[in-house]
Design an enzyme around this catalytic site. Structure first.
Site, short mmCIF file in Angstrom:
data_model
loop_
_atom_site.label_atom_id
_atom_site.label_comp_id
_atom_site.label_asym_id
_atom_site.label_seq_id
_atom_site.Cartn_x
_atom_site.Cartn_y
_atom_site.Cartn_z
N THR A 131 9.38 70.49 -39.91
CA THR A 131 10.44 69.64 -39.41
C THR A 131 10.54 68.31 -40.11
O THR A 131 9.79 67.40 -39.82
CB THR A 131 10.16 69.36 -37.94
OG1 THR A 131 9.99 70.61 -37.33
CG2 THR A 131 11.26 68.59 -37.31
N THR B 52 12.89 55.58 -25.14
CA THR B 52 13.01 54.51 -24.13
C THR B 52 12.79 53.14 -24.75
O THR B 52 12.40 53.02 -25.89
CB THR B 52 12.00 54.72 -23.00
OG1 THR B 52 10.70 54.77 -23.57
CG2 THR B 52 12.31 55.99 -22.26
N ASN C 46 5.53 60.47 -27.66
CA ASN C 46 6.59 61.38 -27.24
C ASN C 46 7.02 61.19 -25.81
O ASN C 46 8.07 61.68 -25.39
CB ASN C 46 6.17 62.83 -27.50
CG ASN C 46 6.27 63.13 -28.98
OD1 ASN C 46 7.35 63.10 -29.54
ND2 ASN C 46 5.13 63.36 -29.62
N THR D 5 11.78 57.95 -38.75
CA THR D 5 12.06 57.84 -37.30
C THR D 5 10.76 57.39 -36.62
O THR D 5 10.50 56.20 -36.54
CB THR D 5 12.57 59.17 -36.71
OG1 THR D 5 11.68 60.22 -37.05
CG2 THR D 5 13.96 59.48 -37.22
N GLU E 85 2.32 62.41 -35.55
CA GLU E 85 2.34 61.54 -34.38
C GLU E 85 0.97 61.46 -33.72
O GLU E 85 0.46 62.46 -33.24
CB GLU E 85 3.42 62.00 -33.40
CG GLU E 85 4.82 61.66 -33.91
CD GLU E 85 5.95 62.28 -33.12
OE1 GLU E 85 7.09 61.87 -33.32
OE2 GLU E 85 5.69 63.17 -32.31
N LYS F 61 10.58 62.48 -44.78
CA LYS F 61 10.30 61.88 -43.48
C LYS F 61 9.86 63.01 -42.55
O LYS F 61 10.28 64.16 -42.72
CB LYS F 61 11.51 61.15 -42.91
CG LYS F 61 12.69 61.97 -42.48
CD LYS F 61 12.70 62.62 -41.13
CE LYS F 61 12.14 61.80 -40.00
NZ LYS F 61 12.26 62.60 -38.70
#
Lengths: 405, 405
Positions: free
Chosen positions: A190, A405, A400, A153, A277, A179
């Site tokens: 997660t 978007t 994030n 993702t 991230e 992932k």
């Protein structure tokens, strides 16, 4: 027993496992977003799932299915987590596996669904069903890398790892994909992960190995302290290795094979943190205290502290933030006069006091490095916990604030 | 009893309290960084402190002093927290109060020291002692705003609030100052605060009011989940109001005066969150469940979630992240089919299911606002908790990656 671990730069095939990936256009993207995994009859599979009470629909369905039947197929999709979708979400997850069961002539209870992506949006199950014929056609043993890519993702790199275990005259193979990049925190860290070995291991022992390996890997990583709704980790033993004898805890190869499998878990877990991230630093936090519970509480508090994480990002040896995080960790008692800590091998605090000879330039040089070890010791404790985390950068916020978007 | 609360745009004097600020150049800055507060003899004072086990040296000293003597002076400095400084830190905090005691001819046990700023660096106590003569010279009742400015660290605005309480034929005044912007989290919300009233209240009741007010204000705010080493909050009642009768829980004015004092605490607490490092949104999280413990655990988990905070920053109605945070909150049992939540008055989830008529554009319009209420209800619970927090922006990372340099 003599043994060798051979790390492979490319994923190795596991006899008894075939994979395929396809583009279902779930979020209108041009890359593959659905993965089908076929397991050979007799494969022994175990799974662990998120402890988030708002777990996703596929988690509910997959957990229920494996409780009564061993899976023949695993279906993964990225782009949509099918979480926070209520009863409709469960119905949609069921439609996915029914769609595959109809084509394959198996029971839908023999299929485990997994989803990852945006939470709170309805899953377009028809798009997934539409690519099943293509997926079934292209199932092959050498599609591990493509599968790893399709479940990404916000991940920047595909995560896979393979190991060949040579022990005595036998050899076993282990391959895994994972992932995960954000919403990473125990329990479970997660993510989605699928690991397979060709060793012959009974399901109850597969479950045992899975629990042990997860506890030392995916349950010891934190990117941002957020636990996802969709975590799942699956371990399969196909029993298709040259050596057909079943591995049990009393088998001479047992501990070596378990260690090899654990290395695959550990490698995948670390790769998630390295691809955290916005991460620019990989940090190992080691805590030694009298109880594993306390060690974990302290490691987790330090790993989650935004102030520690931003100091790491800035390469600023602002070690007072580490001290403050240790001090607020939820442990019943702490003798601060027995607390010491180090950045790599450089001691900063000894028995609760800053080291007299501390030089900021030395600490700053360590903080500049891309991989840093923070070691914390309380009162000569024996219970050691390792936890892997990363820094908090502008890019974490950007990713994030922009995701969706 | 008839009553009126009059909010004052400028700090009002509290008879029995004089303040002064001066520039001691602690971090080589040109602005005031030391505050002296003088309390009238007979003033009744109570204080609460951080629960961080690595609490700062001044916290250790101030806590010890107030346990045996009522304070005549409070000394605050910004620029250096004197935390993580070990035994030397305690000696330095003692040197500060001894320096003042020598000049004033009082006992050092009647002085409470407070520090805020960088952790882990030695406090240059001589610089503070050097400005005591100037501070004593300039003590005055109208220096609240200057004091609020001098205790700022990463704060962008000075925080003060005053209220006049008219009840029956009497009137009471309350003024307070606070500092805090980062490292803000219960308990205690990371900050310094000093609040004074001219009401006549015995120390044991001042302690009672302080505990109650802190619990509804400074213990209900979170910027980044980091608890500081230096939190302290002091409440003084000088007894110098026109009405000399002592307020006790049975006095007809008691509840009105307590409510007025609470309003000052609440206003200061909110101003800390509004000035949270990098904050662009002010968010009130209200949770109703069967136990206050559960409500607080859920509110805190949502408030601390980096994914919720970045979605707030992006004005992205990615409500799945709120759902995921609720689901991972550390509560023993949660019936997810009884969970509902709203953004302002717009319901998003009802009994664990997304509301059928949900329209993203409506939620997006709410997320654009600067002040947002997230209300979460579990199973018609009666135990309501309010918590104030802010979003996580690029600027939070910038401020904390740059602070110190």
């Amino acid at each position: 027993v003599k043994f060798e671990f051979i790390e492979c730069s490319e994923p190795v095939k596991i006899e008894g496992v075939r994979l395929a990936a396809a583009n279902a256009g779930i979020r209108g993207r041009l890359r593959d977003d659905v993965v089908l995994v076929e397991l050979v009859p007799g494969a022994q599979t175990a799974a662990v799932f998120t402890q988030n009470k708002f777990c996703a629909a596929p988690v509910i369905v997959a957990r229920e299915n494996i409780a009564s039947k061993q899976p023949k197929f695993l279906v993964f999709n990225s782009g949509n987590a099918n979480a926070g979708t209520g009863r409709q979400g469960i119905a949609n997850a069921q439609k996915v596996i029914h769609g595959l069961a109809d084509i394959q002539g198996c029971s839908s209870g023999e299929i485990m669904p997994f989803s990852t992506g945006v939470i709170g949006e309805r899953l377009n199950y028809k798009k997934i069903i539409a690519v099943f014929p293509e997926l079934i056609q292209s199932l092959a043993a050498d599609r591990w890398e493509g599968a790893a890519q399709a479940i990404m993702t916000t991940d920047l790199v595909a995560k896979y790892f393979s190991l060949e275990i040579k022990v005595g005259d036998e050899s076993y193979r282990v391959s895994g994909i994972a992932k995960g990049s954000g919403m990473i925190h125990p329990n479970m860290a997660t993510m989605l992960a699928f690991i397979a070995t060709d060793a012959n291991i009974h399901q109850k022992h597969v479950q045992l190995i899975l629990a042990e390996c997860v506890n030392r890997s995916f349950n010891r990583i934190s990117v941002d302290g957020d636990t996802s709704t969709n975590d799942a980790c699956v371990l399969t033993a196909t029993g298709k290795a040259k050596s057909k004898s079943q591995l049990t805890p009393s088998h001479p190869h047992w501990s070596t094979v378990v260690e090899g499998i654990s290395k695959v878990f550990e490698s995948l877990a670390k790769s998630i943190v390295k691809d955290g991230e916005g991460a620019t630093k990989f940090v190992e936090i080691i805590v030694e205290s009298k109880s594993e519970e306390d060690s974990l509480a302290i490691a987790t508090t330090v790993a989650q502290s935004p102030l520690v994480k931003t100091a790491l990002f800035a390469s600023d040896p602002n070690w007072g933030r580490i001290l403050a995080a240790i001090g607020r960790a939820p442990v019943a008692t702490m003798n601060i006069h027995k607390v010491s800590f180090w950045l790599n091998d450089y001691q900063i605090v000894k028995n609760g006091e800053p080291v007299e000879t501390y030089e900021e330039s030395q600490a700053a040089a360590i903080m500049e490095q891309e991989e840093i070890v923070v070691r914390i010791s309380l009162d000569r404790g024996e219970a050691k916990v390792r936890l892997w985390t990363c820094d908090l950068s502008y890019d974490y916020v950007r990713i994030n604030a922009e995701y969706r978007t």
